[in-house]
Design a protein around this motif. Sequence first.
Motif, PDB file in Angstrom:
ATOM      1  N   ASN A 155      -8.847 -11.748  54.118  1.00  0.00           N
ATOM      2  CA  ASN A 155      -8.137 -10.494  54.410  1.00  0.00           C
ATOM      3  C   ASN A 155      -8.330  -9.483  53.286  1.00  0.00           C
ATOM      4  O   ASN A 155      -8.498  -8.285  53.543  1.00  0.00           O
ATOM      5  CB  ASN A 155      -6.649 -10.770  54.620  1.00  0.00           C
ATOM      6  N   TYR A 156      -8.309  -9.966  52.053  1.00  0.00           N
ATOM      7  CA  TYR A 156      -8.514  -9.063  50.913  1.00  0.00           C
ATOM      8  C   TYR A 156      -9.942  -8.514  50.898  1.00  0.00           C
ATOM      9  O   TYR A 156     -10.152  -7.311  50.723  1.00  0.00           O
ATOM     10  CB  TYR A 156      -8.225  -9.799  49.601  1.00  0.00           C
ATOM     11  N   GLU A 186     -12.017  -8.125  53.293  1.00  0.00           N
ATOM     12  CA  GLU A 186     -12.261  -7.224  54.418  1.00  0.00           C
ATOM     13  C   GLU A 186     -11.513  -5.895  54.277  1.00  0.00           C
ATOM     14  O   GLU A 186     -11.836  -4.933  54.958  1.00  0.00           O
ATOM     15  CB  GLU A 186     -11.861  -7.915  55.720  1.00  0.00           C
ATOM     16  N   ASP A 187     -10.504  -5.859  53.401  1.00  0.00           N
ATOM     17  CA  ASP A 187      -9.748  -4.618  53.195  1.00  0.00           C
ATOM     18  C   ASP A 187      -9.355  -4.519  51.728  1.00  0.00           C
ATOM     19  O   ASP A 187      -8.199  -4.718  51.352  1.00  0.00           O
ATOM     20  CB  ASP A 187      -8.511  -4.610  54.096  1.00  0.00           C
ATOM     21  N   ARG A 188     -10.332  -4.228  50.889  1.00  0.00           N
ATOM     22  CA  ARG A 188     -10.107  -4.201  49.448  1.00  0.00           C
ATOM     23  C   ARG A 188      -9.177  -3.073  49.013  1.00  0.00           C
ATOM     24  O   ARG A 188      -8.657  -3.083  47.890  1.00  0.00           O
ATOM     25  CB  ARG A 188     -11.444  -4.093  48.703  1.00  0.00           C
ATOM     26  N   GLU A 189      -8.983  -2.083  49.881  1.00  0.00           N
ATOM     27  CA  GLU A 189      -8.096  -0.973  49.544  1.00  0.00           C
ATOM     28  C   GLU A 189      -6.635  -1.325  49.757  1.00  0.00           C
ATOM     29  O   GLU A 189      -5.746  -0.594  49.351  1.00  0.00           O
ATOM     30  CB  GLU A 189      -8.458   0.257  50.385  1.00  0.00           C
ATOM     31  N   SER A 190      -6.369  -2.424  50.423  1.00  0.00           N
ATOM     32  CA  SER A 190      -4.999  -2.820  50.725  1.00  0.00           C
ATOM     33  C   SER A 190      -4.373  -3.539  49.536  1.00  0.00           C
ATOM     34  O   SER A 190      -4.787  -4.642  49.174  1.00  0.00           O
ATOM     35  CB  SER A 190      -4.972  -3.726  51.950  1.00  0.00           C
TER      36      SER A 190
END
Length: 445
Positions: A90-91, A93-97
């Motif tokens: 999850n991280y 795939e969405d490093r901006e989160s």
Amino acid sequence: LAHPTSGRAPCRAARSAPAAMSKGRGGNLAALAVVAGGGLLHAAWRAWSPQGGQQPEEGSEDIALFTHANNQLHCDDRELRHPCVKELRNYIEDRESSDARAIALDCVKDVLAASDEYWELKNMTHLLLDLDTVDHVFDTNTRDNEFVMAGLQFAEKLMQHPECLGDFDKKNELECRCVPLYAKVSTLKYKNAGMIQEAKDLFNRVTSMAWDGKVRKYAAGDAVLWDDFQHTPQIWVRGLRSQQVWPRETWDQLPICKVLEDNFETLRVETERSLRNEADSGYEDAYRFLYEKGEWNRVMLYHKRQFTEECETIFPKTCAVLKKHLPSKPGLPWTSDQNEQVMVIKMKEGTDVETHSGPANNILNIHIGISGLEGAKLIIANKTYEWEEGKVIAWDGSYDHRVHCLECKQDRVIMMVRYMHPDMTPEHYKGIDRTHFEDVPKEMQ
């Protein structure tokens, strides 16, 4: 020792079978996971451990973040199984989160605090330090982020584990032992992150350690024999001269140097011809994990004592010359499959290869410049060298080194011969039944 020129661990450093994750998988560790700061994510991973019963099928997302099926791992003989797969995916795939990052880090830190399982510590070290993946994953933007630092903490915990320390008894000095391997990996990671003091602290700690085992005993400073902060191979052969660069006056002991210079025109012509169609000539990625941007390709001519098809067909005249001089010490066992190799390497403009080092101090690198050499740099133990067309540089690849083409005007092309250290003799194998690479003949033991 696959890819041991890097700070990476060998492919055989962790097991691929599910049983690799099963040692010590009892209720005590699961209970510890809950006690250590919550442990819920770590406990969820343990719920399907091999000892605990049913396992996910191969390819399940719960097994591993990276797989061979997706061409994400460079070690063909093992899988990289680990906890925190969902959280880390999850991280990534969405490093901006910030939420995804925090959840992933919490899971990683939970495992770090709770786990005392040897293979779990080893696989988490491999995962977070990008030791097995083809591409950089966790150090893409910075080399000192929290995931990399956690990887180094896993490595530290691994090096203190009894099974890791036990290699001083289980393995001889010409095999790859756990502590020097992961100490080397860690010091290189620290150096590439600019954390020099941390690297020095680890170097000093490892080179002053003692070992009082059932099979072997080492006094303080004799267990890991590194002689310089920039000289940290995982396999150390005693009694060999250490010098970063071998000057021309020593080349009577390295006859391949004169051979390459004397036959340069043949090398140049056949190399230029091979580059007209790289795919048909057998060029492939060279150590893709050592650089983030650019291109670094090679064609192998000699490997594992075999002259390749490309050598015979694309470089026939060069191959005929090489066959007269390799292997350089017939009959002596190799410590690594890299003990002697020949390859032509092309580096594209803009490529920057991180600081790394070779697996053993009995392997020298013999380079001869072929083309596109202007602006290309070879940095050995913080000293910068440049290639010259038709001229050899002979140096010790077990020292820290970095290569870059940041100032190149065109693609840089060289030939490299890995060559056994001239000081190697049958005496180095007395009392040893095998090296990391192969068995030692009985008459030599």
